[in-house]
Design a protein around this motif. Structure first.
Motif, PDB file in Angstrom:
ATOM      1  N   GLN A 204       0.850  -1.175   0.000  1.00  0.00           N
ATOM      2  CA  GLN A 204       0.000   0.000   0.000  1.00  0.00           C
ATOM      3  C   GLN A 204       0.895   1.237   0.000  1.00  0.00           C
ATOM      4  OE1 GLN A 204      -2.161  -1.032   3.617  1.00  0.00           O
ATOM      5  NE2 GLN A 204      -3.888  -1.810   2.414  1.00  0.00           N
ATOM      6  N   ASP A 205       0.291   2.412   0.061  1.00  0.00           N
ATOM      7  CA  ASP A 205       1.078   3.640  -0.036  1.00  0.00           C
ATOM      8  C   ASP A 205       2.081   3.789   1.100  1.00  0.00           C
ATOM      9  OD1 ASP A 205      -0.225   4.310  -2.343  1.00  0.00           O
ATOM     10  OD2 ASP A 205      -1.648   5.678  -1.386  1.00  0.00           O
ATOM     11  N   GLU A 206       1.718   3.353   2.294  1.00  0.00           N
ATOM     12  CA  GLU A 206       2.564   3.608   3.460  1.00  0.00           C
ATOM     13  C   GLU A 206       3.101   2.342   4.104  1.00  0.00           C
ATOM     14  OE1 GLU A 206       3.499   6.566   4.202  1.00  0.00           O
ATOM     15  OE2 GLU A 206       2.217   7.535   2.704  1.00  0.00           O
ATOM     16  N   GLY A 207       3.064   1.226   3.381  1.00  0.00           N
ATOM     17  CA  GLY A 207       3.598   0.002   3.958  1.00  0.00           C
ATOM     18  C   GLY A 207       2.932  -1.226   3.385  1.00  0.00           C
ATOM     19  N   THR A 230      11.891   0.623   8.394  1.00  0.00           N
ATOM     20  CA  THR A 230      12.388   1.998   8.474  1.00  0.00           C
ATOM     21  C   THR A 230      13.183   2.331   7.224  1.00  0.00           C
ATOM     22  OG1 THR A 230      12.512   1.787  10.879  1.00  0.00           O
ATOM     23  CG2 THR A 230      13.652   3.655   9.882  1.00  0.00           C
ATOM     24  N   HIS A 232      12.108   1.874   3.563  1.00  0.00           N
ATOM     25  CA  HIS A 232      12.011   0.726   2.654  1.00  0.00           C
ATOM     26  C   HIS A 232      12.743   0.997   1.345  1.00  0.00           C
ATOM     27  CE1 HIS A 232       9.929  -1.709  -0.436  1.00  0.00           C
ATOM     28  NE2 HIS A 232       9.696  -2.571   0.528  1.00  0.00           N
ATOM     29  N   TRP A 237       9.108   4.025   2.301  1.00  0.00           N
ATOM     30  CA  TRP A 237       8.175   4.247   3.404  1.00  0.00           C
ATOM     31  C   TRP A 237       8.839   3.981   4.763  1.00  0.00           C
ATOM     32  CZ3 TRP A 237       5.571  -0.271   0.708  1.00  0.00           C
ATOM     33  CH2 TRP A 237       5.933  -1.496   1.264  1.00  0.00           C
ATOM     34  N   MET A 239       7.236   2.557   8.284  1.00  0.00           N
ATOM     35  CA  MET A 239       6.025   2.038   8.918  1.00  0.00           C
ATOM     36  C   MET A 239       5.787   2.747  10.253  1.00  0.00           C
ATOM     37  SD  MET A 239       6.533  -2.049   8.137  1.00  0.00           S
ATOM     38  CE  MET A 239       5.164  -2.522   9.199  1.00  0.00           C
ATOM     39  N   ASP A 240       4.525   3.092  10.511  1.00  0.00           N
ATOM     40  CA  ASP A 240       4.214   3.769  11.771  1.00  0.00           C
ATOM     41  C   ASP A 240       4.135   2.748  12.910  1.00  0.00           C
ATOM     42  OD1 ASP A 240       1.608   2.595  11.828  1.00  0.00           O
ATOM     43  OD2 ASP A 240       0.760   4.279  10.700  1.00  0.00           O
ATOM     44  N   GLN A 243       1.410  -0.005  12.636  1.00  0.00           N
ATOM     45  CA  GLN A 243       1.735  -1.056  11.673  1.00  0.00           C
ATOM     46  C   GLN A 243       2.755  -2.031  12.251  1.00  0.00           C
ATOM     47  OE1 GLN A 243       2.924   1.801   8.620  1.00  0.00           O
ATOM     48  NE2 GLN A 243       1.420   0.925   7.227  1.00  0.00           N
ATOM     49  N   VAL A 368       7.483   8.152  -5.979  1.00  0.00           N
ATOM     50  CA  VAL A 368       7.382   8.123  -4.517  1.00  0.00           C
ATOM     51  C   VAL A 368       8.788   8.081  -3.944  1.00  0.00           C
ATOM     52  CG1 VAL A 368       5.110   7.034  -4.414  1.00  0.00           C
ATOM     53  CG2 VAL A 368       7.146   5.594  -4.515  1.00  0.00           C
ATOM     54  N   HIS A 370      11.008   8.884   0.129  1.00  0.00           N
ATOM     55  CA  HIS A 370      11.130   9.499   1.451  1.00  0.00           C
ATOM     56  C   HIS A 370      11.937  10.784   1.279  1.00  0.00           C
ATOM     57  CE1 HIS A 370      12.696  10.143   5.539  1.00  0.00           C
ATOM     58  NE2 HIS A 370      11.645   9.457   5.951  1.00  0.00           N
TER      59      HIS A 370
END
Length: 444
Positions: A204-207, A230, A232, A237, A239-240, A243, A368, A370
């Motif tokens: 997905q967009d964030e993980g 941390t 990727h 991305w 992950m928060d 997640q 995309v 970071h």
């Protein structure tokens, strides 16, 4: 269909592709059309195309069809290797370096030359590193939110060897490992050598799609999950915390080994705690100094629970015996005197400057990244083909990576990964401008 005729049809297509009769980008008949035209069973037509794809001559794309590849692009181009052609601008391999690092190395060698411990470096070292050096690494990891005992740290020859030692120690050929559908190419290569089966987890967009991972664990006998929570690679991305907790809960329910790759984690400021802090009994944490200090300084480290340390030490003994003492001494000296911390801070600043250039040059394109990473993932327009884009850039002396080395799923997306860390800023801006022109050709 007699085998001779089947092979004859494969050879005929191969000859037409290699001779240029079927140029790159040509769309071939559908499987059904080929079967009707040649009087074949549909399964045999599918087999013909599968053989051509295995040879690297065509690529099948879900919903689009089968296309002739640009065969001048090496199959698997972009598996983190320096460009072979002298003068090639390298947007493929990340080797970030800062001004003054060469002089830093000279100074470190002079300091070691007059140290009282020099003779010890001529002899075998403990397989996981000397106790005081493991303590230095443990203190270094505290800055990343990881409080560990030195006995749980093993020093290896780079993060890649750390991954290899972990896999060789804790997994067996045939084991099934869940990985992101787009993942680090070096782990793909390692899995192939060790004969692991990699199964993709949707992204997905964030993980990663953790519900998809849960479902996968219910339907397959998954032994481990390989993850980069941390920063990727290649999607950038982080992950928060939620997640991470969800992933750990899945791992505990299904008794999964977690392989946590933190090679680029130093670039992310104030990320959530590493997975190993949430599940120390299930996790091996692997990182190193290649990106934060220098790619030629092959020093990495593994953090593992007590029960796995002897297994990993045995693997180190069977492969490299120990990390070269001179390299380890330099790395530990730089950790203790603050050099590594300073380089990490400067490289975070450097990576942000490079991402700023990319953001300005590539504005309007679909990518995309970071904001402090040394790479970005550029999705290509619907009309573009990655192999042709890569070949056009190679002709312009710019080396980039296709999506192929990173892709686990059957369908390889038309995208390229751009490594930003190996050239000076002016060269980077000029190269990205060329990339924009090539990709923009498909937009207008």
């Amino acid at each position: 269909m007699p085998r001779a005729r089947y092979k004859h049809l494969v050879d005929k297509f191969a000859h037409e592709i290699r001779s240029g009769t079927l140029p790159p980008g040509t769309q071939l008949p559908t499987h059904r059309q080929l079967a009707m035209r040649e009087g074949l069973a549909l399964v045999t037509a599918t087999r013909v195309y599968a053989e051509l794809e295995r040879m690297g001559l065509v690529s099948g794309e879900t919903g689009r069809g089968t296309f002739v590849r640009e065969t001048a692009v090496p199959l698997g181009h972009g598996i983190d290797q320096p460009p072979a052609t002298e003068g090639m601008i390298d947007l493929n391999f990340n080797s970030p370096s800062l001004p003054g690092q060469t002089e830093m190395l000279r100074k470190a060698l002079r300091q070691i030359a007059v140290s009282g411990d020099l003779e010890a470096l001529l002899h075998y070292q403990p397989h996981g590193g000397r106790k005081h050096e493991r303590s230095v690494i443990a203190r270094h990891l505290e800055a990343r939110g990881l409080s560990v005992d030195a006995d749980n740290v093993l020093i290896v020859s780079g993060a890649q060897q750390g991954l290899a030692a972990s896999v060789m120690s804790l997994l067996n050929p045939g084991d099934v490992v869940a990985v992101d559908a787009l993942t680090y190419s070096g782990f793909k290569a390692l899995a192939e050598v060790h004969r692991l089966e990699l199964v993709p987890v949707a992204i997905q967009d964030e993980g990663p799609d953790l519900q998809a991972l849960e479902q996968l664990c219910r339907t397959r006998r998954i032994k481990a999950v390989y993850t980069m929570p941390t920063l990727h690679n290649p999607l950038g991305w982080v992950m928060d915390a939620g997640q991470r907790q969800q992933l750990v809960a899945i791992a505990r329910r299904h008794n999964l080994l977690i392989i946590e790759d933190a090679a680029y984690a130093f670039l992310a400021e104030n990320p959530p705690p590493p997975l190993i802090t949430l599940a120390p009994e299930l996790t091996v944490y692997v990182s190193g100094l290649s990106k934060s200090v220098a790619t030629g300084l092959r020093i990495g480290f593994i953090v593992a629970p007590d029960r796995w340390v002897p297994l990993i030490e045995r693997t180190i003994r069977a492969t490299t015996w120990n990390t070269p003492g001179l390299m380890t001494a330099i790395a530990c000296g730089w950790i203790e005197d603050g050099t590594v911390a300073r380089l990490e801070t400067e490289k975070r600043r450097d990576a942000r400057a490079r991402q700023t250039i990319a953001r300005e040059v590539l504005a309007g394109l679909d990518y995309v990244a970071h904001p402090a990473s040394y790479f970005l993932w550029l999705r290509l327009p619907e009309e573009a083909r990655a192999d042709q884009v890569v070949m056009t850039l190679i002709k312009a002396n710019i080396s980039v990576s296709t999506a192929e080395p990173f892709c686990i799923a059957g369908h390889t997306p038309h995208a390229i990964r751009l490594a930003l860390g190996s050239v000076d800023l002016n060269t980077l801006q000029a190269a990205l401008t060329q990339v924009r022109e090539v990709v923009g050709h498909y937009l207008y």
